[in-house]
Design a protein around this motif. Structure first.
Motif, PDB file in Angstrom:
ATOM      1  N   ALA A  67      48.968  54.293  42.107  1.00  0.00           N
ATOM      2  CA  ALA A  67      48.924  53.508  43.343  1.00  0.00           C
ATOM      3  C   ALA A  67      47.490  53.146  43.695  1.00  0.00           C
ATOM      4  CB  ALA A  67      49.578  54.299  44.475  1.00  0.00           C
ATOM      5  N   LEU A  68      46.569  54.138  43.482  1.00  0.00           N
ATOM      6  CA  LEU A  68      45.158  53.860  43.760  1.00  0.00           C
ATOM      7  C   LEU A  68      44.617  52.762  42.827  1.00  0.00           C
ATOM      8  CD1 LEU A  68      42.622  54.672  45.353  1.00  0.00           C
ATOM      9  CD2 LEU A  68      42.184  56.433  43.611  1.00  0.00           C
ATOM     10  N   LEU A  69      45.024  52.846  41.573  1.00  0.00           N
ATOM     11  CA  LEU A  69      44.575  51.824  40.606  1.00  0.00           C
ATOM     12  C   LEU A  69      45.155  50.455  40.942  1.00  0.00           C
ATOM     13  CD1 LEU A  69      44.856  53.893  37.299  1.00  0.00           C
ATOM     14  CD2 LEU A  69      42.759  53.175  38.479  1.00  0.00           C
ATOM     15  N   ASP A  70      46.386  50.419  41.438  1.00  0.00           N
ATOM     16  CA  ASP A  70      46.964  49.130  41.846  1.00  0.00           C
ATOM     17  C   ASP A  70      46.141  48.502  42.955  1.00  0.00           C
ATOM     18  OD1 ASP A  70      48.964  49.328  40.005  1.00  0.00           O
ATOM     19  OD2 ASP A  70      50.455  50.148  41.413  1.00  0.00           O
ATOM     20  N   ARG A  71      45.661  49.331  43.884  1.00  0.00           N
ATOM     21  CA  ARG A  71      44.816  48.821  44.957  1.00  0.00           C
ATOM     22  C   ARG A  71      43.498  48.270  44.380  1.00  0.00           C
ATOM     23  NH1 ARG A  71      43.925  53.542  49.006  1.00  0.00           N
ATOM     24  NH2 ARG A  71      42.646  51.917  50.007  1.00  0.00           N
ATOM     25  N   GLY A  72      42.975  48.975  43.354  1.00  0.00           N
ATOM     26  CA  GLY A  72      41.743  48.481  42.713  1.00  0.00           C
ATOM     27  C   GLY A  72      41.950  47.126  42.039  1.00  0.00           C
ATOM     28  N   ASP A  73      43.106  46.996  41.374  1.00  0.00           N
ATOM     29  CA  ASP A  73      43.395  45.708  40.715  1.00  0.00           C
ATOM     30  C   ASP A  73      43.507  44.587  41.743  1.00  0.00           C
ATOM     31  OD1 ASP A  73      43.373  46.907  38.258  1.00  0.00           O
ATOM     32  OD2 ASP A  73      45.556  47.164  38.152  1.00  0.00           O
ATOM     33  N   LYS A  74      44.135  44.882  42.896  1.00  0.00           N
ATOM     34  CA  LYS A  74      44.256  43.861  43.931  1.00  0.00           C
ATOM     35  C   LYS A  74      42.879  43.478  44.471  1.00  0.00           C
ATOM     36  CE  LYS A  74      48.948  45.098  45.473  1.00  0.00           C
ATOM     37  NZ  LYS A  74      49.767  45.606  46.602  1.00  0.00           N
ATOM     38  N   ALA A  75      42.006  44.464  44.609  1.00  0.00           N
ATOM     39  CA  ALA A  75      40.641  44.175  45.075  1.00  0.00           C
ATOM     40  C   ALA A  75      39.907  43.281  44.074  1.00  0.00           C
ATOM     41  CB  ALA A  75      39.873  45.474  45.302  1.00  0.00           C
ATOM     42  N   LEU A  76      40.118  43.560  42.769  1.00  0.00           N
ATOM     43  CA  LEU A  76      39.524  42.697  41.734  1.00  0.00           C
ATOM     44  C   LEU A  76      40.045  41.285  41.860  1.00  0.00           C
ATOM     45  CD1 LEU A  76      39.389  44.675  38.350  1.00  0.00           C
ATOM     46  CD2 LEU A  76      37.490  43.647  39.593  1.00  0.00           C
ATOM     47  N   ALA A  77      41.370  41.174  42.037  1.00  0.00           N
ATOM     48  CA  ALA A  77      41.965  39.850  42.130  1.00  0.00           C
ATOM     49  C   ALA A  77      41.445  39.095  43.345  1.00  0.00           C
ATOM     50  CB  ALA A  77      43.486  39.967  42.182  1.00  0.00           C
ATOM     51  N   ALA A  78      41.152  39.825  44.425  1.00  0.00           N
ATOM     52  CA  ALA A  78      40.623  39.189  45.627  1.00  0.00           C
ATOM     53  C   ALA A  78      39.109  39.047  45.578  1.00  0.00           C
ATOM     54  CB  ALA A  78      41.038  40.005  46.857  1.00  0.00           C
ATOM     55  N   ASP A  79      38.491  39.490  44.487  1.00  0.00           N
ATOM     56  CA  ASP A  79      37.048  39.384  44.278  1.00  0.00           C
ATOM     57  C   ASP A  79      36.269  40.262  45.263  1.00  0.00           C
ATOM     58  OD1 ASP A  79      34.952  38.424  42.704  1.00  0.00           O
ATOM     59  OD2 ASP A  79      34.452  36.858  44.153  1.00  0.00           O
ATOM     60  N   ARG A  80      36.927  41.388  45.725  1.00  0.00           N
ATOM     61  CA  ARG A  80      36.218  42.365  46.539  1.00  0.00           C
ATOM     62  C   ARG A  80      35.663  43.422  45.596  1.00  0.00           C
ATOM     63  NH1 ARG A  80      41.100  42.319  49.354  1.00  0.00           N
ATOM     64  NH2 ARG A  80      41.419  44.530  48.790  1.00  0.00           N
ATOM     65  N   LEU A  81      34.510  43.145  45.052  1.00  0.00           N
ATOM     66  CA  LEU A  81      33.980  44.002  43.992  1.00  0.00           C
ATOM     67  C   LEU A  81      33.277  45.229  44.556  1.00  0.00           C
ATOM     68  CD1 LEU A  81      32.558  41.301  41.546  1.00  0.00           C
ATOM     69  CD2 LEU A  81      34.817  42.355  41.573  1.00  0.00           C
ATOM     70  N   VAL A  82      32.361  45.035  45.499  1.00  0.00           N
ATOM     71  CA  VAL A  82      31.602  46.148  46.073  1.00  0.00           C
ATOM     72  C   VAL A  82      31.495  45.926  47.576  1.00  0.00           C
ATOM     73  CG1 VAL A  82      30.263  46.582  43.973  1.00  0.00           C
ATOM     74  CG2 VAL A  82      29.421  44.940  45.664  1.00  0.00           C
ATOM     75  N   GLY A  83      31.055  47.024  48.303  1.00  0.00           N
ATOM     76  CA  GLY A  83      30.737  46.828  49.707  1.00  0.00           C
ATOM     77  C   GLY A  83      31.562  47.616  50.681  1.00  0.00           C
TER      78      GLY A  83
END
Length: 651
Positions: free
Chosen positions: A112-128
């Protein structure tokens, strides 16, 4: 660390006013051709630039295409693509990283945590922030360090950050690149990726002021000069520091185009020398550029068109008789285009115009009379050249009056009658002019005596008779005419035609007789092997069976006495009967030798001289008297059954 949303808000205000203004001002104002200006979609460029600049333009310069592009590299420049695409392209070209073996599968909580990471990648929320892809994948790695999904996700974050930094550096946006680089360095295992980017950023810090300096130099007109302080020098310095700097490459293209514009401007002023100099300068900048090749092609086409037009004007001037103007125009045309089509033919026409009044050597023509029907004898144009006049002592039959042998320059073209003047032509002259030939005014001439086999004086013989004193046919060469009669005929032709006719000079006659030969006779050194002239042939017979006592052994031409003109082959200059049939008067006064003879082809004349020169062999001449160098003198009022004449026309 601020999250991605905060960064986006900052860039909407500060980035748009800073980076966008700098890029647009420098590149669009000074290098509009270097920019691909087009509306863009909301395709984020880097992790810290999720939204496009507020100006709404993608300002990335197009890099120069490689010389050989693979299929994967074809299409628009890679720096115009989103960071994700750039990262994917880099992965395609790099060796796959071997991940450590994963001992246990991802737990449901970790998935589930990794799915959230993939969604962040897709939304281009890389860092911050804690919801950024970097934070989520880092948290996953803390829970399970060998998770392949977590390792791959973190690697993707690093790759996208690196791609964004590369874009910022390519744009010259050092501040954005520095901020993104700091974020990259904070990630685990980023040192191998961050180190080369740090070096590129340091180079950017050095070249940014140079690029601004080059832009100012361009604006001041310092494209290639002065040396050491020109835009070209500055751009080359940038490329020494950063060999792949696209802005500097485009700047050098701009410099070359400015030089090529000078070349085109020079052509518009018909200054092809300046155009060539500008092309040569442009070739030192980018020798293989397409712009250089295209401009060369345009200038060459304009050059040929200009030269062709000028050559046409030269032809018109030549046709109008203005030789000097024609020469000037042709010289300019050849200077503009040295290999211009038709220039060789025109130069030949110019030579002919100068030497032969636009006739060609070997050309046959006949002038029509101006005031009455009729025309002058057919003339053939004799080429200019040099020859040795006279004979050496070693020549068989040599006479002292043929010495010293000397070179004569025939530098001016002339036309000579193809044959001796005929009875018919001389009759037209007498009837038209009322002139009384000296065979009538002084009484008589000479005729052949069959009983004695020689010539005898005959008070009743005139120019109308043949060699035996009988009425002559019109096509026979006129004989029993004096030098004075011959000159009167030439003067009459000049008056009737409006051209200058005269007797040939002795040098002109021998030059035309030899026709390029240096042998005893124009056909060779020995007896002729074909019917070349009307000569004293050893096999010829008179009406009563007489033979010549001194003749060409074995030769037979079939005539005893003059033959109708042009009955035999012409010599190489196209002249008939030059060495036989009848001897001929020339313009010169008689001189015993050539000691003070002119080295040019004009007649050697002394005022008031009473003796003139006779050249060429006749139907009754011994072989030694047929030699090309043979000459004899006689009184200007001599009338003889072996002597006639032909005329020359000046060109």
């Amino acid at each position: 660390m601020p999250n991605t949303e905060t960064v986006r808000r900052q860039r909407a205000i500060g980035g748009a006013l800073g980076v966008a203004v700098l890029a647009f001002a420098l590149f669009y104002h000074f290098f509009p051709q270097a920019l691909h200006v087009q509306r863009t979609q909301n395709t984020p460029r880097s992790a810290l630039r999720g939204q496009p600049a507020v100006m709404g333009f993608d300002q990335r310069p197009q890099a120069a295409p490689p010389s050989v592009a693979s299929e994967i590299d074809a299409g628009p420049p890679i720096m115009l693509a989103p960071a994700a695409v750039i990262a994917a392209r880099h992965r395609e070209k790099s060796t796959d990283i071997q991940l450590p073996a994963q001992k246990t599968p991802d737990s449901p909580e970790l998935a589930a945590l990794l799915d959230r990471g993939d969604k962040a990648l897709a939304a281009d929320r890389l860092v911050g922030g804690k919801d950024s892809a970097a934070a989520l994948f880092a948290s996953a790695l803390k829970q399970q360090a060998d998770s392949h999904r977590a390792l791959a996700g973190m690697d993707e974050v690093r790759a996208r950050l690196a791609a964004g930094i590369e874009q910022d550096i390519a744009l010259g946006d050092a501040d954005a690149a520095r901020e993104s680089l700091a974020a990259l360095k904070a990630l685990p295992s980023s040192a191998p990726v961050a180190a080369p980017l740090q070096q590129k950023l340091e180079v950017l810090d050095k070249v940014r002021p140079l690029l601004g300096q080059a832009a100012a130099q361009l604006q001041a007109g310092k494209t290639t000069q002065p040396r050491g302080d020109s835009a070209l020098d500055t751009y080359r310095t940038v490329l020494e520091l950063d060999p792949e700097n696209a802005v500097a490459e485009q700047g050098i293209n701009t410099v070359q185009r400015s030089v090529l514009d000078k070349a085109l401007a020079a052509v518009a002023q018909n200054d092809f020398a300046a155009a060539d100099a500008a092309l040569a300068e442009a070739a030192t900048i980018l020798p293989e550029s397409q712009a250089l090749q295209d401009t060369r092609g345009r200038i060459e086409g304009m050059r040929r068109q200009n030269a062709t037009t000028m050559l046409a004007q030269a032809r018109s001037a030549l046709d109008a008789g203005n030789i000097d103007l024609a020469a000037q125009l042709a010289a300019k045309a050849q200077q503009i285009s040295p290999d211009l089509a038709g220039i060789d033919d025109f130069n030949e026409r110019m030579t002919n115009a100068r030497l032969y009044a636009s006739y060609k050597p070997g050309q046959v023509f006949a002038d029509r009379f101006l005031d009455t029907a009729g025309q002058a004898p057919a003339m053939v144009v004799v080429p200019t050249g040099t020859f040795t006049m006279g004979s050496p002592e070693s020549e068989n039959g040599h006479d002292a009056n043929e010495a010293p042998a000397h070179e004569v320059q025939v530098s001016k073209g002339f036309a000579m009658a193809r044959s001796a003047v005929t009875i018919g032509q001389f009759r037209d002259f007498v009837r038209s002019s009322g002139y009384v030939p000296q065979s009538q005014s002084l009484g008589g001439g000479s005729v052949y005596d069959e009983q004695s086999g020689g010539l005898r004086d005959d008070a009743s013989a005139t120019w109308q008779d043949d060699y035996a004193g009988k009425p002559g046919q019109d096509r026979l060469p006129v004989i029993n005419v004096s030098w004075n009669d011959a000159k009167a005929y030439a003067d009459w032709l000049s008056k009737r035609s409006g051209k200058t006719y005269r007797l040939p000079s002795e040098a002109e006659f021998e030059y035309a007789l030899r026709a390029g030969s240096t042998t005893r006779y124009w056909w060779g050194d020995g007896n002729p092997t074909s019917r070349v002239e009307n000569l004293t042939g050893g096999n010829d017979r008179s009406g009563s069976g007489r033979r010549w006592s001194n003749a060409f052994t074995g030769y037979k031409d079939g005539y005893w006495g003059p033959a109708p003109v042009m009955s035999f082959a012409p010599n190489p200059f196209g002249l008939y009967d030059m060495g036989g049939n009848v001897s001929e008067w020339v313009a010169d006064c008689w001189h015993d030798n050539y000691v003070r003879a002119p080295r040019t082809a004009e007649a050697w004349v002394n005022p008031g001289c009473a003796r003139r020169v006779i050249r060429g062999g006749s139907w009754g001449s011994a072989p030694n008297m047929v030699r090309s160098a043979y000459r004899q003198g006689a009184s200007a009022d001599l009338r003889n059954a072996r002597v006639g004449f032909r005329v020359v026309r000046e060109l």
